[in-house]
Enzyme design. Sequence first.
Site, PDB file in Angstrom:
ATOM      1  CE  LYS A  10       3.145   9.987 -10.461  1.00  0.00           C
ATOM      2  NZ  LYS A  10       2.506  10.149 -11.782  1.00  0.00           N
ATOM      3  CE1 TYR A  50      -1.396   6.426 -11.699  1.00  0.00           C
ATOM      4  CE2 TYR A  50       0.542   5.055 -11.364  1.00  0.00           C
ATOM      5  CZ  TYR A  50      -0.109   6.266 -11.231  1.00  0.00           C
ATOM      6  OH  TYR A  50       0.538   7.328 -10.630  1.00  0.00           O
ATOM      7  NE  ARG A  86      -6.842  16.301  -8.971  1.00  0.00           N
ATOM      8  CZ  ARG A  86      -6.272  15.391  -9.763  1.00  0.00           C
ATOM      9  NH1 ARG A  86      -5.570  14.406  -9.246  1.00  0.00           N
ATOM     10  NH2 ARG A  86      -6.403  15.457 -11.071  1.00  0.00           N
ATOM     11  CG  ASN A 113       3.253  13.402 -13.208  1.00  0.00           C
ATOM     12  OD1 ASN A 113       3.584  12.409 -12.589  1.00  0.00           O
ATOM     13  ND2 ASN A 113       2.003  13.660 -13.532  1.00  0.00           N
ATOM     14  CG  HIS A 116      -0.903   9.550  -7.689  1.00  0.00           C
ATOM     15  ND1 HIS A 116      -1.668   9.533  -8.830  1.00  0.00           N
ATOM     16  CD2 HIS A 116      -1.713   9.147  -6.679  1.00  0.00           C
ATOM     17  CE1 HIS A 116      -2.900   9.121  -8.511  1.00  0.00           C
ATOM     18  NE2 HIS A 116      -2.944   8.873  -7.211  1.00  0.00           N
ATOM     19  CD  GLU A 127      -5.401   6.777  -5.854  1.00  0.00           C
ATOM     20  OE1 GLU A 127      -4.864   7.726  -5.243  1.00  0.00           O
ATOM     21  OE2 GLU A 127      -5.770   6.858  -7.040  1.00  0.00           O
TER      22      GLU A 127
END
Length: 138
Positions: A10, A50, A86, A113, A116, A127
């Site tokens: 990000k 999103y 994750r 953060n 993603h 995605e």
Amino acid sequence: MSNRTLTMIKPDAMKNGYAGAIIDMISKAGFKIVALKQLKLTAEKAGEFYAVHNARPFYGELVSFMSSGIIIAAILEKENAVADFRKLIGATNPAQAEDGTIRKKYATSLGENAVHGSDSDENAKIEGDFFFSALERF
Ligand code: CMP
């Protein structure tokens, strides 16, 4: 169980110069980079990516942040990719992320953060298709 997931590095992590270190962590964790590109999302495209969050109070902030600077998008391959990735990135809120995770090391805040990671095999496919054509995957 699918073997692919989609990540974005990000704008906060890009601006802070962490892209190389993050890609190194991803590679060392055993993920193969199947596709990768650097780009800047428009607000419209960030909103589309999103869209699932469009009723949430943070949606406007999220879209504005994700279109505020350059990002890297990549498709990663590994057995159990979605769940393992994750785990590698840690909790959405870096304050709750475990030591040694990407967000613990490099994220700024809940909204900014650092990375993603897809939350399901179904979304990993959607995605991945959002960013990459068949000609761009290896
Ligand atoms: P990500 O995993 O990319 O998926 C949705 C994003 O929304 C999430 O990371 C956070 O960056 C962001 N997000 C989630 N909750 C909040 C919140 N309460 N305030 C701002 N941003 C949020």
